[in-house]
Design a protein around this motif. Structure first.
Motif, short mmCIF file in Angstrom:
data_model
loop_
_atom_site.label_atom_id
_atom_site.label_comp_id
_atom_site.label_asym_id
_atom_site.label_seq_id
_atom_site.Cartn_x
_atom_site.Cartn_y
_atom_site.Cartn_z
N MET A 1 24.75 17.23 21.67
CA MET A 1 24.68 16.39 20.48
C MET A 1 25.81 16.77 19.52
N ARG A 2 26.53 15.79 19.04
CA ARG A 2 27.69 16.01 18.20
C ARG A 2 27.37 15.61 16.77
N ILE A 3 27.61 16.52 15.86
CA ILE A 3 27.28 16.31 14.45
C ILE A 3 28.57 16.16 13.65
N HIS A 4 28.61 15.15 12.82
CA HIS A 4 29.75 14.95 11.92
C HIS A 4 29.22 14.90 10.49
N TYR A 5 29.96 15.52 9.57
CA TYR A 5 29.52 15.44 8.18
C TYR A 5 30.65 14.99 7.27
N LEU A 6 30.26 14.33 6.20
CA LEU A 6 31.18 13.83 5.19
C LEU A 6 31.07 14.73 3.97
N GLN A 7 32.19 15.31 3.56
CA GLN A 7 32.20 16.26 2.46
C GLN A 7 33.02 15.70 1.30
N HIS A 8 32.46 15.77 0.09
CA HIS A 8 33.08 15.13 -1.07
C HIS A 8 33.80 16.10 -2.00
N VAL A 9 33.41 17.36 -1.98
CA VAL A 9 34.05 18.40 -2.80
C VAL A 9 34.06 19.70 -1.99
N PRO A 10 34.98 20.61 -2.27
CA PRO A 10 35.08 21.82 -1.44
C PRO A 10 33.85 22.71 -1.48
N PHE A 11 33.08 22.65 -2.58
CA PHE A 11 31.99 23.61 -2.78
C PHE A 11 30.62 23.10 -2.34
N GLU A 12 30.55 21.93 -1.72
CA GLU A 12 29.27 21.44 -1.19
C GLU A 12 29.42 21.13 0.29
N ALA A 21 23.17 24.09 13.68
CA ALA A 21 24.02 23.51 14.72
C ALA A 21 24.68 24.60 15.55
N GLU A 22 25.12 25.66 14.90
CA GLU A 22 25.75 26.77 15.62
C GLU A 22 24.77 27.43 16.58
N SER A 23 23.51 27.58 16.14
CA SER A 23 22.50 28.20 17.00
C SER A 23 22.22 27.35 18.23
N ARG A 24 22.42 26.04 18.12
CA ARG A 24 22.21 25.12 19.24
C ARG A 24 23.49 24.90 20.05
N GLN A 219 13.96 26.99 5.49
CA GLN A 219 13.02 26.93 6.61
C GLN A 219 12.48 25.52 6.79
N TRP A 220 12.20 24.84 5.70
CA TRP A 220 11.73 23.44 5.80
C TRP A 220 12.81 22.56 6.41
N MET A 221 14.07 22.80 6.02
CA MET A 221 15.16 22.02 6.58
C MET A 221 15.31 22.29 8.07
N LEU A 222 15.22 23.54 8.48
CA LEU A 222 15.33 23.87 9.90
C LEU A 222 14.23 23.19 10.71
N GLN A 223 13.03 23.18 10.18
CA GLN A 223 11.93 22.52 10.88
C GLN A 223 12.16 21.01 10.95
N LEU A 224 12.68 20.44 9.88
CA LEU A 224 13.00 19.01 9.89
C LEU A 224 14.06 18.70 10.93
N LEU A 225 15.08 19.53 11.01
CA LEU A 225 16.15 19.31 11.99
C LEU A 225 15.61 19.40 13.42
N ASP A 226 14.73 20.35 13.66
CA ASP A 226 14.11 20.45 14.99
C ASP A 226 13.39 19.16 15.35
N LYS A 227 12.68 18.60 14.38
CA LYS A 227 11.92 17.38 14.65
C LYS A 227 12.83 16.17 14.82
#
Length: 234
Positions: A1-12, A21-24, A219-227
């Motif tokens: 699975m390939r993930i792409h993200y859109l970044q609007h400022v350097p600090f977010e 994603a790295e763990s997977r 942890q909630w985000m990780l669980q959401l990503l798993d689902k």
């Protein structure tokens, strides 16, 4: 699975999402819109993560890349990509699906509880959340008038529309579950001018004291990503 993200400022950046994603061992690519990076073709990614930022979705004159970004998001939705929008990212999604993005009555900056709706809690994607989690907020705008295909996921007193689902593959969150300690520190450093006294604006010391919530948010985000991963594979 390939993930792409859109970044609007350097600090977010996607924070804990990158660690997941790295763990997977999933490949991750990025468009840094503030550097006028080229957007990818639809066949080059499966998931799209749209980050936050201090700009507003209607500031096209100041940030002309917003125009092509909105078209790109609209196309990704039509191509049935799995999409996760965070803060500004959620507002951009809301705009392209026909909702409105307006200034909220209150700005929210800091750690505040939200309430997940009964409809959301009945879905497997959100069943791991407690009814009233404390989450990290940093926004002045909100999304309204979402189409009937949308479901309200979470709400609170400061901002009625905190999160939504559009169909089964597009999700927008006004709050940040992805933030690491470094991202929050960088937000304070770069956006301190927004931290004016307000009903729902915490001080720097209050925000830093709330860093104890970060691990649980992650942890909630990780669980959401798993689902969502299971949803992607169905």
């Amino acid at each position: 699975m390939r993930i792409h993200y859109l970044q609007h400022v350097p600090f977010e950046n996607p924070g804990i999402i990158l660690s997941w994603a790295e763990s997977r061992k999933y490949p991750v690519t990025c468009t840094r819109l503030f550097e006028d990076d080229k957007l990818p073709a639809g066949e080059d990614f499966d998931w799209l993560v749209i980050m936050g930022g201090p700009m507003n979705i209607y500031e096209e004159e100041t940030y002309p890349w917003l125009i092509k970004e909105k078209e790109f998001i609209k196309t990704a939705i039509s191509e049935n990509k799995l999409i996760l929008g965070l803060c500004l990212g959620a507002q951009l999604i809301a705009d392209v699906i026909g909702g409105k993005v307006v200034k909220n009555q209150y700005s929210e900056i800091g750690w505040f509880p939200v309430t997940f709706t009964k409809e959301a809690m009945a879905l497997p994607q959100f069943s791991h959340f407690p009814p009233n989690p404390v989450v990290f907020e940093w926004h002045g705008d909100t999304f309204t008038d979402l189409p009937k295909e949308s479901m309200l996921i979470a709400t609170n007193e400061a901002c009625r529309n905190q999160a939504f689902a559009y169909g089964k593959r597009v999700y927008g969150f006004q709050f940040h579950l992805e933030n690491t300690r470094q991202i929050i520190t960088d937000l304070i450093e770069n956006c301190r001018d927004e931290m004016v006294p307000g009903t729902y604006i915490q001080s720097v010391s209050e925000i830093l004291a709330g860093k104890r919530f970060i691990d649980q948010n992650n942890q909630w985000m990780l669980q959401l990503l798993d689902k969502l991963e299971n949803l992607q594979n169905d």
